[in-house]
Design a protein around this motif. Structure first.
Motif, mmCIF file in Angstrom:
data_model
loop_
_atom_site.group_PDB
_atom_site.id
_atom_site.type_symbol
_atom_site.label_atom_id
_atom_site.label_comp_id
_atom_site.label_asym_id
_atom_site.label_seq_id
_atom_site.Cartn_x
_atom_site.Cartn_y
_atom_site.Cartn_z
ATOM 1 N N HIS A 1 -4.996 -19.439 -47.366
ATOM 2 C CA HIS A 1 -5.823 -18.410 -46.742
ATOM 3 C C HIS A 1 -5.083 -17.978 -45.475
ATOM 4 C CE1 HIS A 1 -9.404 -16.168 -45.533
ATOM 5 N NE2 HIS A 1 -9.028 -16.497 -44.309
ATOM 6 N N THR B 1 -11.115 -19.484 -48.843
ATOM 7 C CA THR B 1 -10.637 -18.965 -50.128
ATOM 8 C C THR B 1 -9.204 -18.462 -49.999
ATOM 9 O OG1 THR B 1 -12.896 -18.200 -50.435
ATOM 10 C CG2 THR B 1 -11.266 -17.351 -51.983
ATOM 11 N N GLU B 2 -8.377 -18.785 -50.992
ATOM 12 C CA GLU B 2 -6.983 -18.301 -50.983
ATOM 13 C C GLU B 2 -6.940 -16.778 -51.053
ATOM 14 O OE1 GLU B 2 -4.908 -20.050 -54.254
ATOM 15 O OE2 GLU B 2 -5.154 -22.078 -53.479
ATOM 16 N N ASN B 3 -6.112 -16.177 -50.225
ATOM 17 C CA ASN B 3 -5.925 -14.718 -50.316
ATOM 18 C C ASN B 3 -4.444 -14.341 -50.377
ATOM 19 O OD1 ASN B 3 -5.203 -15.262 -47.698
ATOM 20 N ND2 ASN B 3 -6.504 -13.702 -46.759
#
Ligand code: BDR
Ligand code: CA
Length: 327
Positions: free
Chosen positions: A262, A286-288
């Protein structure tokens, strides 16, 4: 199969090398160059892009679009102390050569919308144009296949301040917006990846200069000011984050380790403007983005050496400060 892409650039030093990658690698289908405010004076950056097209033998073949001439909310910060004019004083007759009428942000939106899900973008300057495009067209991020970003540091050293890397420092609000816009982002950071895997020391630079091609001579001159700056700040060699970012898109096999993160950008900190907070999965975020952690640096060097060995024909002579010419 070629890879359709646009390079969004603040063209100076390694931005020129990234353009050479996209102009000369047979896998690349460079659809446009878009210009953003960053390294050196905006119009000098435009001239640098045309010089690069010329030395690659591609003048007149790839459109150049001028984009945002300043960051979203901040004053422009230059890196002329690092790069000089970005090309070591080289110039050419610009008569008949200039940017398109269409603004860079509109060109990005149009090219992505023409082939939804096919266009990749390599963003190697501040992210102003990308942020503006994603605000102007809500479908833009979805239409872009992959966004490769050179910027930030992975919880490491900055280069313009202790905390921040230049591209994110110059327009932190734009960088923050881009990481929230829903792109498929891959990030090539300054520290550790550039400093460990895209740093060419003198023996390598000597080998590249000895290739004796117009583009190797162009490379040596365009990189000289930055090399001197680097040495003065304790970095022993020439740094190539932008060309590595372009090469990583075209040749994913060069990336030997990457992970989901993230990524968010500091815009309010007193000492940390532009700091990239890269959270590696244990903080409930959350991974972005995918962050590149390690590169096959010998492979990258060989790739650039083979690129610079290509024999190109300049369409116009490139004038050197001492009156001599290339091409
Ligand atoms: C980045 O800043 C610029 O000076 C370089 O072109 C690169 O994109 C490195 O911090
Ligand atoms: Ca750049």
């Amino acid at each position: 199969m070629t890879i359709p892409l646009v390079i969004d650039t603040d063209t100076a030093q390694d931005d020129c090398v990234a353009l050479l990658v996209a102009l000369l690698d047979p896998l690349a289908d460079l659809r446009a160059i878009t210009m953003v405010a960053g390294n050196v004076g905006f119009d000098q950056q435009v001239r640098n892009a045309f010089l690069t097209l010329n030395v690659a033998g591609r003048l007149g073949e790839v459109p150049v679009h001028t984009g945002c001439r300043r960051p979203l909310v901040r004053d422009w910060v230059s890196a002329e102390n690092v790069h000089g004019d970005g090309v070591g004083g080289m110039s050419m007759d610009m008569a008949g050569h200039g940017p398109q009428a269409e603004h860079g942000v509109d060109a990005l939106i149009r090219l992505a919308a023409e082939r939804p899900g096919e266009l990749s973008i390599v963003a190697i300057g501040p992210l102003t144009n990308l942020a503006a495009a994603s605000v102007k067209d809500p479908d833009f991020a979805r239409n872009v296949k992959a966004l490769y970003v050179m910027g930030g540091s992975n919880n490491g050293h900055g280069n313009i301040t202790a905390a921040a890397e230049f591209n994110f420092y110059v327009d932190p609000e734009a960088a923050k917006a881009v990481f929230r816009a829903g792109f498929e982002i891959t990030v090539l950071p300054w520290d550790p990846v550039t400093l460990r895997h895209a740093l060419f020391a003198q023996p390598a630079l000597d080998e590249l200069a000895a290739l004796g091609t117009p583009i190797s001579e162009f490379f040596t001159r365009a990189c000289a000011a930055t090399l001197e700056f680097n040495r003065n700040v304790g970095i022993d060699g020439s740094t190539h984050p932008d060309s590595l970012t372009a090469a990583a898109l075209l040749h994913p096999e060069l990336v030997t380790r990457a992970a989901g993160y993230h990524v968010d950008i500091e815009t309010a900190g007193e000492l940390t403007r532009g700091y990239s907070a890269m959270s590696w999965g244990i903080h409930g975020l959350t991974e972005n983005a995918t962050v590149i952690e390690e590169i096959d640096s010998a492979g990258f060097y060989r790739y650039l050496r083979d690129l610079l060995a290509k024999k190109t024909t300049c369409r116009l002579p490139i004038l050197l400060p001492d009156g001599a010419t290339i091409g």
